[in-house]
Design a protein around this motif. Structure first.
Motif, PDB file in Angstrom:
ATOM      1  N   GLY A  90      33.018  40.398  40.661  1.00  0.00           N
ATOM      2  CA  GLY A  90      32.659  40.067  39.291  1.00  0.00           C
ATOM      3  C   GLY A  90      31.344  39.334  39.109  1.00  0.00           C
ATOM      4  O   GLY A  90      31.092  38.778  38.035  1.00  0.00           O
ATOM      5  N   LEU A  91      30.473  39.361  40.100  1.00  0.00           N
ATOM      6  CA  LEU A  91      29.206  38.640  39.983  1.00  0.00           C
ATOM      7  C   LEU A  91      28.060  39.518  39.489  1.00  0.00           C
ATOM      8  O   LEU A  91      26.966  39.011  39.203  1.00  0.00           O
ATOM      9  N   ILE A  92      28.286  40.830  39.392  1.00  0.00           N
ATOM     10  CA  ILE A  92      27.254  41.749  38.901  1.00  0.00           C
ATOM     11  C   ILE A  92      27.763  42.355  37.597  1.00  0.00           C
ATOM     12  O   ILE A  92      28.698  43.151  37.603  1.00  0.00           O
ATOM     13  N   CYS A  93      27.161  41.970  36.510  1.00  0.00           N
ATOM     14  CA  CYS A  93      27.661  42.341  35.177  1.00  0.00           C
ATOM     15  C   CYS A  93      26.967  43.600  34.670  1.00  0.00           C
ATOM     16  O   CYS A  93      26.093  43.539  33.791  1.00  0.00           O
ATOM     17  N   GLY A 130      39.554  50.931  35.045  1.00  0.00           N
ATOM     18  CA  GLY A 130      40.185  49.642  35.256  1.00  0.00           C
ATOM     19  C   GLY A 130      39.425  48.845  36.300  1.00  0.00           C
ATOM     20  O   GLY A 130      38.610  49.386  37.060  1.00  0.00           O
ATOM     21  N   ILE A 131      39.681  47.551  36.315  1.00  0.00           N
ATOM     22  CA  ILE A 131      38.989  46.636  37.216  1.00  0.00           C
ATOM     23  C   ILE A 131      40.010  45.790  37.973  1.00  0.00           C
ATOM     24  O   ILE A 131      40.969  45.282  37.383  1.00  0.00           O
ATOM     25  N   ARG A 132      39.811  45.664  39.282  1.00  0.00           N
ATOM     26  CA  ARG A 132      40.543  44.679  40.082  1.00  0.00           C
ATOM     27  C   ARG A 132      39.543  43.583  40.419  1.00  0.00           C
ATOM     28  O   ARG A 132      38.660  43.767  41.256  1.00  0.00           O
ATOM     29  N   LEU A 133      39.670  42.468  39.720  1.00  0.00           N
ATOM     30  CA  LEU A 133      38.709  41.375  39.830  1.00  0.00           C
ATOM     31  C   LEU A 133      39.260  40.299  40.754  1.00  0.00           C
ATOM     32  O   LEU A 133      40.236  39.630  40.421  1.00  0.00           O
ATOM     33  N   ASP A 134      38.631  40.139  41.913  1.00  0.00           N
ATOM     34  CA  ASP A 134      39.084  39.144  42.874  1.00  0.00           C
ATOM     35  C   ASP A 134      38.382  37.822  42.584  1.00  0.00           C
ATOM     36  O   ASP A 134      37.163  37.703  42.752  1.00  0.00           O
ATOM     37  N   ILE A 135      39.147  36.850  42.133  1.00  0.00           N
ATOM     38  CA  ILE A 135      38.587  35.543  41.811  1.00  0.00           C
ATOM     39  C   ILE A 135      38.414  34.743  43.094  1.00  0.00           C
ATOM     40  O   ILE A 135      39.365  34.523  43.846  1.00  0.00           O
ATOM     41  N   LYS A 172      29.243  33.659  36.369  1.00  0.00           N
ATOM     42  CA  LYS A 172      29.054  35.099  36.157  1.00  0.00           C
ATOM     43  C   LYS A 172      30.396  35.810  35.956  1.00  0.00           C
ATOM     44  O   LYS A 172      30.464  36.836  35.273  1.00  0.00           O
ATOM     45  N   VAL A 173      31.435  35.274  36.569  1.00  0.00           N
ATOM     46  CA  VAL A 173      32.766  35.877  36.440  1.00  0.00           C
ATOM     47  C   VAL A 173      33.209  35.888  34.981  1.00  0.00           C
ATOM     48  O   VAL A 173      33.805  36.857  34.504  1.00  0.00           O
ATOM     49  N   PHE A 174      32.886  34.827  34.257  1.00  0.00           N
ATOM     50  CA  PHE A 174      33.286  34.748  32.852  1.00  0.00           C
ATOM     51  C   PHE A 174      32.462  35.714  31.997  1.00  0.00           C
ATOM     52  O   PHE A 174      32.980  36.312  31.054  1.00  0.00           O
ATOM     53  N   PHE A 233      31.360  38.508  33.170  1.00  0.00           N
ATOM     54  CA  PHE A 233      31.957  39.792  33.545  1.00  0.00           C
ATOM     55  C   PHE A 233      33.235  40.042  32.741  1.00  0.00           C
ATOM     56  O   PHE A 233      33.445  41.130  32.201  1.00  0.00           O
ATOM     57  N   LEU A 234      34.080  39.025  32.637  1.00  0.00           N
ATOM     58  CA  LEU A 234      35.317  39.168  31.888  1.00  0.00           C
ATOM     59  C   LEU A 234      35.064  39.354  30.393  1.00  0.00           C
ATOM     60  O   LEU A 234      35.814  40.068  29.714  1.00  0.00           O
ATOM     61  N   ASP A 235      34.011  38.737  29.885  1.00  0.00           N
ATOM     62  CA  ASP A 235      33.656  38.938  28.480  1.00  0.00           C
ATOM     63  C   ASP A 235      33.359  40.414  28.215  1.00  0.00           C
ATOM     64  O   ASP A 235      33.747  40.966  27.173  1.00  0.00           O
ATOM     65  N   ILE A 236      32.669  41.054  29.167  1.00  0.00           N
ATOM     66  CA  ILE A 236      32.356  42.483  29.027  1.00  0.00           C
ATOM     67  C   ILE A 236      33.640  43.304  29.094  1.00  0.00           C
ATOM     68  O   ILE A 236      33.860  44.212  28.286  1.00  0.00           O
ATOM     69  N   CYS A 237      34.500  42.992  30.057  1.00  0.00           N
ATOM     70  CA  CYS A 237      35.777  43.702  30.179  1.00  0.00           C
ATOM     71  C   CYS A 237      36.584  43.569  28.888  1.00  0.00           C
ATOM     72  O   CYS A 237      37.203  44.544  28.429  1.00  0.00           O
ATOM     73  N   GLN A 238      36.565  42.384  28.320  1.00  0.00           N
ATOM     74  CA  GLN A 238      37.299  42.146  27.076  1.00  0.00           C
ATOM     75  C   GLN A 238      36.733  43.000  25.945  1.00  0.00           C
ATOM     76  O   GLN A 238      37.480  43.628  25.189  1.00  0.00           O
ATOM     77  N   SER A 239      35.401  43.051  25.850  1.00  0.00           N
ATOM     78  CA  SER A 239      34.765  43.813  24.769  1.00  0.00           C
ATOM     79  C   SER A 239      34.980  45.313  24.928  1.00  0.00           C
ATOM     80  O   SER A 239      35.004  46.058  23.938  1.00  0.00           O
TER      81      SER A 239
END
Length: 225
Positions: A106-109, A119-124, A134-136, A138-144
């Motif tokens: 999740g570090l490359i948005c 779908g995404i498997r995001l390893d925190i 950057k993870v947040f 990334f998640l903002d994009i996934c949410q949108s």
């Protein structure tokens, strides 16, 4: 398709742990994190096998009937380091009605790559460091993009299984409705022989392996039965 190339470590057919159903997993080389618990340290460098898009698609198509109730998972290494190739691969596999999810740190948005995935498997990564901002993003994009996100976390006893660390994961899960499931992965040392072969020290040798009780406790703190 012949001119579009990537470097991969391997292709594994028949995984039942990299997404729903039986899956074909493409392990890309190159990584921007190199975690101390990594099970695939051989993928850290840019070495590996150079493949063309057409050759890889042809190979995956041979498994089509076998993975019909699952799909393809792009893993690594870090697939987002070879984003253009991944976009082309997903487009070609979609033409074959094969779904594709991506495992990532999740570090490359890359909005386009997130958008075309199924779908995404995001390893925190919260083992030795704070969660990268950057993870947040990334998640903002996934949410949108209304993407189905599975949040995964390698649980290393005494390192990242504290109440505070797990409460932070709970806050992330509760904040993002795109996170549909959470998978804790018990830390294992099966990869030690790989570090020996690569003449690299295994940074997490001092930690004990995780067990069922560790996982149950973590799920309980996140409010997951």
């Amino acid at each position: 398709m012949e001119r579009c190339k990537a470097r991969i470590d391997s292709v594994y057919n028949g995984s039942a742990v990299d997404g729903k159903g039986l899956r074909c997993v493409v392990f890309f080389t190159g990584c921007n994190m190199r975690c101390g618990f990594c099970h695939n340290p051989e993928t850290w460098t840019e070495k590996g096998i150079e493949v063309t898009l057409s050759d890889l698609v042809s190979r995956i198509k041979r498994y089509k009937s076998y993975i019909k109730n699952g799909g393809v998972t792009l893993s690594g290494g870090e697939p987002f380091l070879q984003a253009d190739f991944c976009k082309g691969l997903i487009a070609a596999l979609h033409e074959e009605n094969i779904s594709v999810i991506i495992e990532t740190n999740g570090l490359i948005c890359d909005t386009e790559l997130i958008a075309v995935s199924d779908g995404i498997r995001l390893d925190i990564k919260n083992q030795e460091q704070e969660i990268n901002s950057k993870v947040f993003e990334f998640l903002d994009i996934c949410q949108s993009k209304d993407k189905f996100v599975t949040m995964t976390n390698v649980l290393v006893p005494t390192l990242n299984d504290t109440e505070e660390k797990l409460q932070t994961l709970k806050e992330i899960k509760d904040k993002y409705s795109c996170i549909k499931e959470v998978k804790f992965l018990a830390f294992r040392k099966l990869c030690e022989s790989k570090y020996d072969r690569l003449n690299k020290p295994f940074p997490y040798e001092k930690y004990r392996e995780g067990n069922k009780a560790d996982l149950q406790r973590a799920y309980s703190i996140l409010g997951i039965c």
